[in-house]
Scaffold this motif. Structure first.
Motif, mmCIF file in Angstrom:
data_model
loop_
_atom_site.group_PDB
_atom_site.id
_atom_site.type_symbol
_atom_site.label_atom_id
_atom_site.label_comp_id
_atom_site.label_asym_id
_atom_site.label_seq_id
_atom_site.Cartn_x
_atom_site.Cartn_y
_atom_site.Cartn_z
ATOM 1 N N ILE B 61 0.869 -1.181 0.000
ATOM 2 C CA ILE B 61 0.000 0.000 0.000
ATOM 3 C C ILE B 61 0.898 1.221 0.000
ATOM 4 C CG2 ILE B 61 -1.785 1.250 1.237
ATOM 5 C CD1 ILE B 61 -2.225 -1.325 2.847
ATOM 6 N N LEU B 62 0.771 2.085 -0.998
ATOM 7 C CA LEU B 62 1.601 3.286 -1.015
ATOM 8 C C LEU B 62 0.803 4.457 -0.447
ATOM 9 C CD1 LEU B 62 4.136 4.765 -1.671
ATOM 10 C CD2 LEU B 62 3.336 5.084 -3.997
ATOM 11 N N SER B 63 1.271 4.966 0.668
ATOM 12 C CA SER B 63 0.588 6.118 1.279
ATOM 13 C C SER B 63 1.408 7.371 1.034
ATOM 14 C CB SER B 63 0.436 5.882 2.783
ATOM 15 O OG SER B 63 0.257 7.114 3.441
ATOM 16 N N LEU B 64 0.777 8.359 0.430
ATOM 17 C CA LEU B 64 1.437 9.656 0.307
ATOM 18 C C LEU B 64 0.873 10.612 1.349
ATOM 19 C CD1 LEU B 64 1.848 10.277 -3.519
ATOM 20 C CD2 LEU B 64 3.466 9.405 -1.867
ATOM 21 N N ILE B 146 -3.875 8.316 -4.165
ATOM 22 C CA ILE B 146 -4.397 9.654 -4.447
ATOM 23 C C ILE B 146 -5.357 10.099 -3.358
ATOM 24 C CG2 ILE B 146 -5.842 10.898 -6.100
ATOM 25 C CD1 ILE B 146 -4.189 9.555 -8.257
ATOM 26 N N LEU B 147 -6.049 9.132 -2.773
ATOM 27 C CA LEU B 147 -6.912 9.453 -1.641
ATOM 28 C C LEU B 147 -6.084 10.036 -0.487
ATOM 29 C CD1 LEU B 147 -10.005 8.754 -1.371
ATOM 30 C CD2 LEU B 147 -9.259 7.148 0.363
ATOM 31 N N THR B 148 -4.926 9.462 -0.256
ATOM 32 C CA THR B 148 -4.101 9.976 0.840
ATOM 33 C C THR B 148 -3.608 11.384 0.518
ATOM 34 O OG1 THR B 148 -2.183 8.865 -0.090
ATOM 35 C CG2 THR B 148 -3.317 7.739 1.688
ATOM 36 N N GLN B 149 -3.428 11.663 -0.774
ATOM 37 C CA GLN B 149 -3.049 13.034 -1.135
ATOM 38 C C GLN B 149 -4.163 14.006 -0.796
ATOM 39 O OE1 GLN B 149 -1.562 13.500 -5.139
ATOM 40 N NE2 GLN B 149 0.477 13.192 -4.303
ATOM 41 N N GLU B 277 8.617 12.776 -0.120
ATOM 42 C CA GLU B 277 10.018 12.538 0.249
ATOM 43 C C GLU B 277 10.145 11.345 1.184
ATOM 44 O OE1 GLU B 277 12.014 15.987 1.732
ATOM 45 O OE2 GLU B 277 12.029 16.930 -0.235
ATOM 46 N N MET B 278 9.208 11.230 2.125
ATOM 47 C CA MET B 278 9.269 10.108 3.060
ATOM 48 C C MET B 278 9.247 8.782 2.307
ATOM 49 S SD MET B 278 6.661 11.467 5.967
ATOM 50 C CE MET B 278 7.076 12.927 6.910
ATOM 51 N N VAL B 279 8.387 8.711 1.296
ATOM 52 C CA VAL B 279 8.312 7.482 0.507
ATOM 53 C C VAL B 279 9.632 7.246 -0.224
ATOM 54 C CG1 VAL B 279 7.169 6.387 -1.429
ATOM 55 C CG2 VAL B 279 5.838 7.595 0.274
ATOM 56 N N LEU B 280 10.246 8.334 -0.674
ATOM 57 C CA LEU B 280 11.499 8.187 -1.417
ATOM 58 C C LEU B 280 12.635 7.678 -0.537
ATOM 59 C CD1 LEU B 280 11.115 11.262 -3.711
ATOM 60 C CD2 LEU B 280 11.472 8.926 -4.468
ATOM 61 N N TRP B 281 12.610 8.035 0.747
ATOM 62 C CA TRP B 281 13.637 7.480 1.633
ATOM 63 C C TRP B 281 13.582 5.960 1.565
ATOM 64 C CZ3 TRP B 281 11.449 10.559 6.373
ATOM 65 C CH2 TRP B 281 11.682 11.919 6.181
#
Lengths: 424, 359, 330
Positions: B61-64, B146-149, B277-281
């Motif tokens: 699950i990708l959360s932004l 996108i929902l998290t965005q 950025e957090m996801v990119l870490w």
């Protein structure tokens, strides 16, 4: 799979020792920055008494949304440093700028301020634009007893012992502008601003002032930062029928607002708009055709008629290109460097407390006229000017105070402002 | 992994972890205050990365929106610090925003214990509620992201707009002490650093335990084939909700530590950019390995700090290029690169291809 | 959360009351309704324009292109360059016509950059939508910094042509600005062109074939590589057109794209991925509700309410308004 995990563990050790080693050697050399940052923790401020150079920090947003405004101030400060160096430096030493990027992010401003003071041992820092960035740096400067020169007009209600404010406080920009508008343009005000601290606080002050001086507020509206569609807001303005729009929008929103205001058929003749964040720089991005005839309140314009200004404008254009323009915050950043240098010369040292003491009452003939540092609140006396945008993208001065106005960040000289200070 | 025999490799690994922890614990001995402060901040970020890795690397699950959870934790702690700094008076920003008395929901934050509890509970509960609706409705993949965005936009706009209650764009800053101890003293800073190290190690052990347990296996099953897991009889929504909530709680914990070290929290820390950025870490360190996520957070932030000092005009180029290269050519991140030196077989990306074909 | 909720209610009631009172007093109710309806349409048309390109790259190709906003920025800067060329090399009487040239120029430049981007990066990312999000984010950072390096950090000014100044007086008190009418027209033309390309041309048929079943299309002799590249480039080119149109309304600076990117995604997701009709409905939905909420409450609260509605709506229809029906399951 076991092997991979072994590698993970190895990698972990290598990485952590790398970070710690990197952190431990205090930064290492940085090829692009003007100086290599080597910080012996015992050295006195500004590179030590016996070194032949003095380090000063410059901390503005060079990336992110605020870069739009801050890069020019950064340029002006560098120019002032070069001029001072060419004239022999300060205390016979050359100034070396240490440049950091605040990246339009407040915690980054705090981090970089801390780095400049404790790691690079700079004698002073010139920097900041938004109130938020100043508020973020303030605790750092107070904790480490550093010195910050903040070059932008702001909402007042602050006087830190570690900050010199070379931009206008409210009684040097907003309050006289409102009085002038009430006398000359009309009583019905519409307050429009971006949704952040400066507009909200400024409008709080304006509302009190309108009550006291017989004006009327017919509407108040805040839009999120980066808002780009003003059709609805303009419809609300049309319904409210104000005589004056007092505009505290920030940055990009001004472009959208003014373009769409003109399209809706509202010109400066119909409703006067006075802005406090639109200077010569912004005019270029908004377009003269939509701004012509609108007003702004500042302490300096590129057209301000002083000898110092002619040289300043010429030098600035020579250094950064003929198409560049100067503006109030640019001038404020420029004089900040000179004021600091003068204070250091007077004190004979870069020690923060001595410089602060020496700065009291210091005078300087800047491009915007004579300025004096007020010893009590570390703001400066400035002349207030109201200008009208001309077809060439410059301001025509409509009105100015006869002499520099004494800074009064807490508005103690105004009875109607008493309630604003209740929280402090 | 059921039988934990002490093979030589295991011993090396244990030694590796021991050396790393020892190095972290002893860092204050040989680092300047400024650098220690920086490292402490990075360690707090590593905790967020661990949480993100749980949901992204292990559950797919990708959360932004983790900036929001991070920010909620940070605000909870910042509210306590602000009240402590203001003493009996109203916090400064409330005064100039026109409030005359403390809003009711600020009152309990006078207690440190309450603030600390809220710093973890608030984000965890918010994630649980959001997860309950979202996962039950089988929103996943890109739609969830996108929902998290949208969640980020809502929260940031609210926090900026409600200046009287939240401090607006300035956020909360100007703290003086925590539990009566001045924040600026080196001793406090060292103590806070050690607390952060312990929190990070604790979070690591927790995540490792979760990942190695049966719970973790179900998570990976959901990642690799949500419907298959459902057909075997698991309810993926429950697992997704839980892991999302744990992950949010960890972000909240990191937020609290961040405020203690940095002394400021502003709504922009919750916005889209920090969230990505957090996801990119995690992506750069190596998703699907806990150590990779933590290292990614530390190394990337360190690089960012150094780049921006050395190349104030051009550091974004480096950073952007790094993102592109790692994501495109090293889908398993830096750790993946290291592992691949000896094991050149490619196994990555399979789960994403599978879930993609359903769209 | 309660105080926030309270203040919402108060604001809604207060503002609505105040405005309707004011409005009734002056007997301008109809004008306001018509004016706001038009504003809503105009906001929708801008949203649609920025989302159309994304509807192709994201909707059809499943590439989450975070650099879409930067392609819009490239379109805007192309317009700026065209304007400068006209000022420098052509007599000032010609100036007004630069905008006619700027639209295709923006399209072509963004198209070319899209092509380069596809060739050098995107083609490695098909089938990894979430990875494409992160990689294009890196691209967005670089493009922003590039714009800052080339054009400088401050905004640049684009003077709109005089034939777009002013507005059409519909009735007393309702003026429809020509620029907004022009953008609505531009959207309709773009939509029509896209419809012709996708549904009425051979190239479009190939494109749909590849997007629906890549292997099958390849077996039938379609060069999927070429189709991918053109599709992505067309999506980018449309973003360029959007950038050109936005110079009429808003700022032109390095950060331009960041203001629009999230809105664009919301439009596409709300409408339903993969269908142009969905995107149109999505844009209308967001544009109209946004204008309505903004008028009733404030701009900030309006925005919050719109996004809350989107979140709630997606709970109800997770695949958007117009969902592609599929029997496949992972």
């Amino acid at each position: 799979m076991k092997r991979t995990r072994l590698y993970h563990a190895l990698l972990l050790i290598i990485a952590i020792s790398l970070v710690i080693a990197g952190c431990g050697n205090n930064g290492g050399n940085s090829p692009a920055a003007p100086v290599s940052t080597n910080g012996e923790t015992t050295a006195a401020a500004g590179g030590g008494e016996d070194s032949d150079e003095i380090k000063v920090g410059i901390l503005h947003s060079l990336s992110g949304t605020m870069a739009i405004s801050e890069v020019s101030v950064h340029d002006a400060e560098l120019m002032a440093i070069e001029e001072i160096n060419a004239a022999g430096g300060v205390l016979g030493k050359q100034l070396v700028p240490v440049i950091e990027d605040g990246a339009s992010d407040w915690p980054t401003f705090a981090e970089k301020a801390r780095k400049l003071i404790s790691e690079d041992q700079v004698a002073t820092v010139f920097g900041g634009w938004t109130s938020s960035s100043r508020k973020a740096m303030l605790p750092v400067f107070e904790e480490l007893n550093g010195l910050l020169w903040y070059p932008v007009q702001y909402e007042g209600l602050e006087a830190s012992p570690n900050i010199f404010y070379t931009g206008a406080t409210t009684n040097q920009q907003i309050v006289p502008a409102v009085s002038w508008l009430l006398e000359n343009r009309g009583k019905k005000f519409y307050l429009l601003g971006s949704d952040y601290v400066f507009p909200r606080t400024a409008n709080q002050i304006i509302k009190e002032q309108l009550k006291a001086e017989g004006g009327e507020m017919v509407g108040e509206e805040y839009t999120p930062l980066g808002h780009t569609d003003y059709s609805t807001i303009i419809a609300k303005i049309q319904a409210a029928q104000p005589e004056v729009i007092f505009n505290t929008l920030n940055g990009d929103s001004n472009v959208a607002f003014f373009k769409q205001l003109k399209d809706a058929g509202i010109t400066a003749q119909d409703i006067t708009t006075l802005s406090v964040s639109v200077a010569e720089e912004e005019i270029r991005g908004i377009g003269v055709d939509v701004l012509e005839g609108h007003l702004a309140a500042w302490n300096y314009y590129q057209t301000t008629d002083t000898e110092a200004n002619k040289t300043f404008v010429a030098n600035y254009k020579a250094a950064y290109g003929d198409e560049r323009v100067t503006a109030d915050p640019i001038e404020a950043g420029y004089i900040a460097v000179y004021l600091w240098a003068a204070a250091v010369e007077k004190a004979g040292t870069t020690d923060v407390d001595a410089v602060k003491e020496a700065a009291k009452g210091l005078e300087f003939d800047g491009p915007g006229g004579k300025v004096t540092i007020d010893g009590d609140n570390q703001h400066i006396y400035k002349t207030v000017r109201i200008g009208e945008v001309q077809a060439d993208g410059q301001f025509k001065e409509l009105w100015a105070t006869s002499e520099p106005v004494k800074p009064d960040p807490y508005l103690t000289g105004y009875e109607w402002a008493a309630s604003l200070n209740s929280g402090n | 992994m059921q039988l934990r025999t002490l093979t030589p490799q295991r011993i090396y690994i244990l030694i590796g972890y021991a050396v790393a922890s020892a190095a972290l614990f002893s860092a204050p001995l040989f680092m300047s205050d400024f650098r220690l402060n920086l490292l402490a901040k990075f360690l707090a970020f590593a905790i967020v990365a661990l949480g993100l890795d749980l949901i992204w690397g292990y559950t797919g699950i990708l959360s932004l929106g983790h900036g929001v959870f991070f920010g909620l934790g940070a605000y909870a702690m910042a509210m306590y610090l602000k009240l402590e700094a203001s003493g009996d008076r109203l916090p400064d920003f409330m005064g100039w925003s026109g409030l005359t008395q403390l809003p009711w929901f600020w009152k309990p934050f006078e207690s440190f214990a309450f603030a600390a509890a809220m710093g973890i509970a608030l984000p965890a509960v918010l994630a649980l509620v959001l997860g309950y609706f979202t996962f039950r409705n089988r929103i996943r993949g890109v739609y969830f992201t996108i929902l998290t965005q949208a969640l980020v936009i809502i929260t940031v706009t609210l926090f900026i707009g409600q200046q009287a209650f939240t401090g607006g764009t300035n956020g909360l800053t100007g703290f003086s002490s925590v539990l009566g101890v001045p924040l600026s003293s080196p001793d406090t800073k060292r103590m806070l650093y050690w607390i952060t190290v312990i929190a990070l190690l604790g979070a690591f052990v927790l995540c490792r335990y979760l990942v190695k347990s049966r719970f973790g296996k179900v998570l990976r099953a959901i990642r690799d084939g949500e419907n298959r897991a459902r057909f075997i009889g698991y309810n993926p929504a429950v697992y997704q909700m839980l892991v999302f909530s744990i992950s949010a709680g960890l972000a909240g914990l990191a937020g609290m530590l961040f405020v203690l070290h940095v002394g400021i929290i502003s709504p922009f820390m919750m916005a889209i950019v920090p969230s990505i950025e957090m996801v990119l870490w995690v992506a750069i360190g190596g998703r699907g390995t806990l150590i990779g996520a933590a290292l990614g957070a530390i190394l990337l932030n360190y690089a960012k700090s150094e780049f921006s000092t050395s190349y104030p005009d051009a550091w974004l180029f480096f950073l952007g290029a790094l993102f592109v290269i790692v994501v495109v050519f090293l889908p398993k991140g830096a750790v993946g690169l290291f592992g691949r030196l000896k094991f050149p077989k490619r196994k990555g990306q399979k789960h994403e291809q599978v879930s993609h074909s359903a769209v | 959360m309660l105080p926030f909720l309270k203040s919402w209610k108060v604001l809604c009631l207060f503002d609505r009351k105040a405005y309707t009172q004011q409005v009734h007093k002056r007997g301008e109710f109809m004008e306001l309704i018509i004016g706001q309806l038009f504003n809503g349409m105009s906001v929708s048309s801008i949203l649609l324009l920025i989302a159309l390109g994304l509807a192709i790259t994201f909707g059809l190709m499943n590439v989450i292109n975070m650099a879409h906003g930067e392609l819009i920025m490239i379109g805007a800067y192309s317009t700026y360059l065209t304007q400068n060329l006209f000022i420098d090399y052509l007599p000032s009487s010609m100036f007004n016509w630069y905008f006619v040239l700027a639209i295709p120029a923006s399209f072509l430049i963004a198209f070319a950059i899209g092509l380069i981007l596809e060739f050098s990066l995107i083609r490695f990312l098909y089938g990894r939508p979430l990875d494409s999000l992160l990689a294009t984010w890196g691209v967005a950072l670089m493009l922003q910094q590039l714009a800052r390096t080339i054009f400088g950090a401050p905004n640049v000014g684009v003077k709109s042509p005089t034939w777009l100044d002013g507005g059409w007086m519909l009735m007393q008190g309702v003026v429809l600005p020509y620029k907004r009418l022009f953008i609505i027209g531009l959207v309709i033309v773009t939509l029509f062109a896209m419809y012709l390309y996708i549904y009425r041309s051979h190239a479009g048929r190939r494109m749909r074939a590849v997007m629906q079943n890549r292997e099958m299309a390849a077996c039938l002799g379609i060069s999927t590589r070429r189709v991918d590249a053109t599709t992505f480039a067309i999506g980018s080119g449309i973003a360029g057109i959007a950038g050109c149109a936005l110079t009429l309304m808003g700022p032109i600076g390095p950060a331009l794209g960041t203001y629009y990117i999230v809105d664009a995604f919301m439009v596409v997701v709300l409408g339903g991925v993969g269908k142009l009709v969905g995107t149109i409905i999505g844009a209308l939905g967001i544009g109209l509700t946004n204008t309505l909420f903004e008028f009733w409450t404030t701009a900030s609260l309006g925005k919050v309410l719109v996004f809350l509605c989107i979140v709630a709506f997606l709970q109800w229809k997770p695949k958007g308004l117009v969902a592609m029906r599929t029997r496949s399951l992972d």
